[in-house]
Design a protein around this motif. Sequence first.
Motif, short mmCIF file in Angstrom:
data_model
loop_
_atom_site.label_atom_id
_atom_site.label_comp_id
_atom_site.label_asym_id
_atom_site.label_seq_id
_atom_site.Cartn_x
_atom_site.Cartn_y
_atom_site.Cartn_z
N ALA A 249 91.79 43.71 51.77
CA ALA A 249 91.48 45.04 52.30
C ALA A 249 90.19 45.01 53.12
CB ALA A 249 91.37 46.05 51.16
N MET A 250 89.19 44.29 52.63
CA MET A 250 87.92 44.22 53.36
C MET A 250 88.06 43.40 54.63
SD MET A 250 86.04 46.16 51.55
CE MET A 250 84.28 45.92 51.81
N GLN A 251 88.97 42.43 54.61
CA GLN A 251 89.26 41.67 55.83
C GLN A 251 89.94 42.56 56.86
OE1 GLN A 251 92.49 38.67 55.75
NE2 GLN A 251 90.94 37.22 56.50
N GLU A 252 90.93 43.32 56.40
CA GLU A 252 91.68 44.20 57.31
C GLU A 252 90.82 45.32 57.88
OE1 GLU A 252 95.46 47.33 57.22
OE2 GLU A 252 95.07 46.02 55.50
N GLN A 253 90.00 45.94 57.01
CA GLN A 253 89.23 47.11 57.43
C GLN A 253 87.95 46.76 58.17
OE1 GLN A 253 90.03 50.44 57.02
NE2 GLN A 253 92.04 49.77 56.29
N PHE A 254 87.31 45.66 57.78
CA PHE A 254 85.97 45.39 58.32
C PHE A 254 85.80 43.98 58.89
CE2 PHE A 254 85.47 48.34 54.66
CZ PHE A 254 85.14 49.49 55.39
N LEU A 295 89.98 51.18 45.25
CA LEU A 295 90.00 50.86 46.68
C LEU A 295 89.56 52.05 47.52
CD1 LEU A 295 90.59 48.89 48.93
CD2 LEU A 295 92.99 49.57 48.87
N ASP A 296 90.01 53.25 47.17
CA ASP A 296 89.58 54.45 47.89
C ASP A 296 88.06 54.54 47.92
OD1 ASP A 296 92.22 55.31 48.25
OD2 ASP A 296 92.19 56.58 46.46
N LEU A 299 86.20 51.70 49.95
CA LEU A 299 86.31 51.85 51.41
C LEU A 299 85.44 53.00 51.92
CD1 LEU A 299 90.12 51.24 52.05
CD2 LEU A 299 88.21 49.65 52.34
N ARG A 303 82.11 51.88 54.27
CA ARG A 303 81.96 52.34 55.67
C ARG A 303 80.56 52.88 55.89
NH1 ARG A 303 87.32 54.43 54.72
NH2 ARG A 303 88.85 53.14 55.82
#
Length: 315
Positions: A249-254, A295-296, A299, A303
């Motif tokens: 998730a951190m790879q995808e988002q950031f 996860l919510d 994220l 951010r």
Amino acid sequence: MMRIAILGATSQIARDLIVSFSAEEKQHLHLFARRPDEVAKWLASAGLSGRYPVDDFSEFAKQKFDAVINFVGVGNPAQAVAIGNSIFDVTLRFDELVLDYLKTHTACRYLFLSSGAAYGSGFNEPATRDTPAVVAINNLAPHEWYGVAKLHAECRHRAHPELHIIDIRVFNYFTRTQDIDARFLITDILRAIRDKTVLKTSADYIVRDFLHPSDFYGLVRGLLAAPPANAAVDCYSRAPIDKPTLLAAMQEQFGLRYEITEATVGVNATGSKPHYYSLNTRAADFGYQPGLTSLDGVLIEAREVLLLASESVGV
């Protein structure tokens, strides 16, 4: 109006709760710390200058409160290592300060910030209502001192069933105001993103349950509003998250870049815990209903952390 004493107002989780409380007028907070000047400076930086009185602990017993929330302790693995065996003395000293207060203010409620580490240092499975605390009494290691100090405090509290005490076992907590230099997996991830470096992390499979400040605030409000009790509750979000899912998730988002290594990386100040979270939902008996998954919450807060980091370097 409820008068609430906040002990250990320099702690990050305490500060987040103070900010949450500041949005309402139903509570009057009185903040106590070993370094009151530091708290006063923080209040000014948070736009709360003059909002709440701040004192050192010598003034605590002179006041009348409806509730006391004790945050005194450490919230960082490196700090836990540094403080060593004095964690026993610090925990006992401030816990006894409140217990002595309750003996003459029997209607006062006491919320004590405990830890999931009170269960022990295993966690091959998540905690449940039936999970016993396990202490290696004949071979107690330094990484277990923190959890044992919390366990001892909880035992003292259960020994006073006539007092209104609730122990809040915090497992994992993440906020945008987290010290990004602390040695947690999540802060290691954020530093790698901020610095555009490759995170080196072990292949160990772990599951964590990150509590968001808004859900911690909801839990505290629920405990203060519920009928008085002498009990312990575990913190939990709507759903935990495992390490592979968090990394992806951190790879995808950031744009996190990471590399799986064989060597152990990080600080295990309270022991390695594969499934460090709880399925004990007793907090629901006090009206608690988490609003966010791990996860919510991660994220949302990540951010803000990364936005602040980019602004500080003029990006």
